[in-house]
Design a protein around this motif. Sequence first.
Motif, short mmCIF file in Angstrom:
data_model
loop_
_atom_site.label_atom_id
_atom_site.label_comp_id
_atom_site.label_asym_id
_atom_site.label_seq_id
_atom_site.Cartn_x
_atom_site.Cartn_y
_atom_site.Cartn_z
N VAL A 1 -18.25 0.02 -3.11
CA VAL A 1 -18.54 -1.00 -4.12
C VAL A 1 -18.38 -0.42 -5.52
N VAL A 2 -18.88 0.80 -5.71
CA VAL A 2 -18.72 1.45 -7.01
C VAL A 2 -17.24 1.66 -7.33
N ALA A 3 -16.45 2.02 -6.32
CA ALA A 3 -15.02 2.21 -6.54
C ALA A 3 -14.36 0.91 -6.99
N PHE B 1 -9.35 2.07 -14.93
CA PHE B 1 -8.17 2.92 -14.90
C PHE B 1 -6.89 2.12 -14.65
N VAL B 2 -6.98 1.09 -13.78
CA VAL B 2 -5.84 0.21 -13.51
C VAL B 2 -6.35 -1.22 -13.68
N ALA C 1 -1.99 9.15 -10.42
CA ALA C 1 -3.41 8.82 -10.46
C ALA C 1 -3.64 7.34 -10.22
N GLU C 2 -2.79 6.49 -10.79
CA GLU C 2 -2.94 5.05 -10.58
C GLU C 2 -2.67 4.66 -9.13
N THR C 3 -1.70 5.34 -8.51
CA THR C 3 -1.45 5.09 -7.08
C THR C 3 -2.66 5.48 -6.23
N TRP D 1 -5.78 5.36 -7.17
CA TRP D 1 -6.78 4.31 -7.34
C TRP D 1 -6.42 3.07 -6.53
N ALA D 2 -5.15 2.75 -6.43
CA ALA D 2 -4.74 1.60 -5.62
C ALA D 2 -5.07 1.84 -4.15
N VAL D 3 -4.84 3.08 -3.68
CA VAL D 3 -5.17 3.40 -2.28
C VAL D 3 -6.67 3.33 -2.07
N ILE D 4 -7.44 3.81 -3.04
CA ILE D 4 -8.91 3.76 -2.92
C ILE D 4 -9.39 2.32 -2.82
N VAL D 5 -8.83 1.44 -3.63
CA VAL D 5 -9.22 0.03 -3.59
C VAL D 5 -8.88 -0.58 -2.23
N LEU D 6 -7.71 -0.26 -1.69
CA LEU D 6 -7.34 -0.78 -0.37
C LEU D 6 -8.32 -0.30 0.70
#
Length: 730
Positions: A215-217, A224-225, A656-658, A660-665
């Motif tokens: 949830v924090v992520a 960041f994105v 780094a943005e990629t 974050w995208a993986v973390i969100v997924l």
Amino acid sequence: MEEQAMLARDLVLRVCAGATELDPQWIRADGKVTTPFLVPRDRNLIRAIVAAGRAMGVDRLLVCRTRPEYSYDPVTEVPLDTDTLIDLIRGWGPEPTDFLVCVEDFSAAVLVTADELTVAAGPADFVRELVGADIPQARVHFGNRARVEGGPVLTRAALLYNCADIGARHARNPRGPGPDLPERLTRRGDRARERSPRAVSALRALRGAWGWLMVVALLVSPLFVPSLGTALPALATAFVLLFQLAWPARSRTVSFATLLRVAALGAVLLWPLALAESAVVRLLGVDPYGVVGYTYVAVAVEELGKLAPLLLLGLVARRRLRRLAAVDFLLLAAASGAGFQLAEHLLTGVSTGGGRPGAGGFLLPGGSTVTDGAGTVLAVFSGHAVTTGLVGAAVGLAVVGRRYGAWLWLLPPIAFTTAFLEHLNLNAVLANAALHPASGFVHGLLGGGVLTPWLLVVLLLCAVAMDYRTIGTAAESTPPLPGRPPLPGLRRRARGRSVAMRVRIPADIAPLFRRLALSWVDLPVTFATTLSTIVHEFAVSAIAARRGPGALCDTWRFLRLRRANAMAEARSAGRPWRSHPSQEELTRQARSLARRLGLAATGGVTAGTASLAAVTAYAVAAPASGWSGAGAPGAPAYAFVALDRIQLWLGSLTGAETAWAVIVLVAVLSLLVSGNGVPHAHPRMREFLRAPTANTGAILGMLAPGQVGYALLGVAGLLLPRRVDRLLVR
């Protein structure tokens, strides 16, 4: 009855197969509950018969002797009075004889033999007055008596009324099908909780901590994105939509956690469906961004592919599939559509930098409305969850309601046509095209997308009513709910009206018209029984909530498992089926729950010897979006286009943005597949107050993000007044 007196042979031929046996075909009609029992022929038995007649809402009963020598005696109409019925029996002479007591429309009867054997058959309310609230226990008791005492009369009765499988008492292995994958996983989880409680507690705490970290992520990632800010609203939309469908579906047998896991599977399905669309487009040699790719290819592949979880359930969990209620098909299909909708909106919103994708209104969100520059509505799409749920509801009604006629199988094609044309119309408008006039006429006839949510609500209510009516026919093997059923007066009036009207329907009219008339007459009984059962379950939950979160969660699990086993018994139609949990374990849970709530199964002549449902209105409130065209920014895209856009978007990101995208997924999938079930363990308040730090793991174990609602309800239950315990009586 008619003016001319009915002869005893006419009544006996309708109901009985002999002087001491009920007709099996008559028993199977309308799913009657049948229970033989042994009781002395005394005043208490007559009182119970009169009470059973009152439970049916009638003011008189039909009585006759069943032996052949009395075939030409007239049937006697007896008012609901104990002394009158006793005087009639005494007038037959001092020698005991077999006699039948029947309701006017032949929907319930009691066969009293010259010995102590008595058989009651009819609705559950009728039989409960004779054998007590725990009908399965009365049947087990009779089966044990027949096995121990033997004798041709008891043994034949036990076999005839399916109270005991006498021939299999020495078998080493129980008969019936074996467990499937979900049952094995559930058993392993139960064993782990029993054998390794510390390890399981640690895993629960780790799951809770991981959920809150995700949830924090989701909250931090937009810093960041920025385009990743659509992830959390899209996920919340899926949660809200599924909750709005699951809460009114009171007869469901699948948990809310299961629905969210199916939603995760539906989200993952976007990738294989996009590949399938790409393959079909290449095979046809058309432009994937053209009209054909946007309409026929996309709509056909997606509308069929979203139903894949139901087919997968049939492959890996056939036993569980046979325990599904009609509303479960709706919920599972809607969950698959909600997951696909979540993935499509998320990928489209992230790749195009749009705002909140597929917003719609608060109720059943996720739909889309396409308008032109002048504000004219060009297309209305209620969302993948609604359209797929509509098809699932139609399939569930056809599967569970097959006893009501093959005409129900017309519903799935109609529902699929509605969903297909609604989706086709949206994609055609996005591709700057229009439906064929014939398709447009049919689409308008089916509501044009505006009526689809209302159709889903209607099918949901019909599915709930059908489920509870079906569950009611399985009272022979279903442990009773704690306490006596509420609203007895409503059920009596509904049944009495049904009996009074059924006897007035001519028997010589066309079978179709007779079935329609009987269905219309039985409709109030179905609604009254459904409402009474829902209120009963709410009352049990409210009483359990006063005992603490542990009792409340155990009650919720028991209610769901009870409905699942009752549905399996009703759908089996006499075929072998597998109870999960076992019948003995479910009975133990019922008795333990009754003791914890201060309620017990009472009533019946053999007992001594052996909140109103809220109606949720759904509305379609999709706001005008002010865009049109296939290539417009933020436009809803089909799976192939959404996947193509996200690939281009990922190619433009830094490392780094990629990440974050993986973390969100990972966060979205993690919050869907874990931490949403009803908690099994709850920390004690006294221990928490003494050492809050030492109980941090237990708190995290029961307070994963998806379990906060359960905890809030559990705490709110402790604040309920003591008079809640008087909602039910023993």
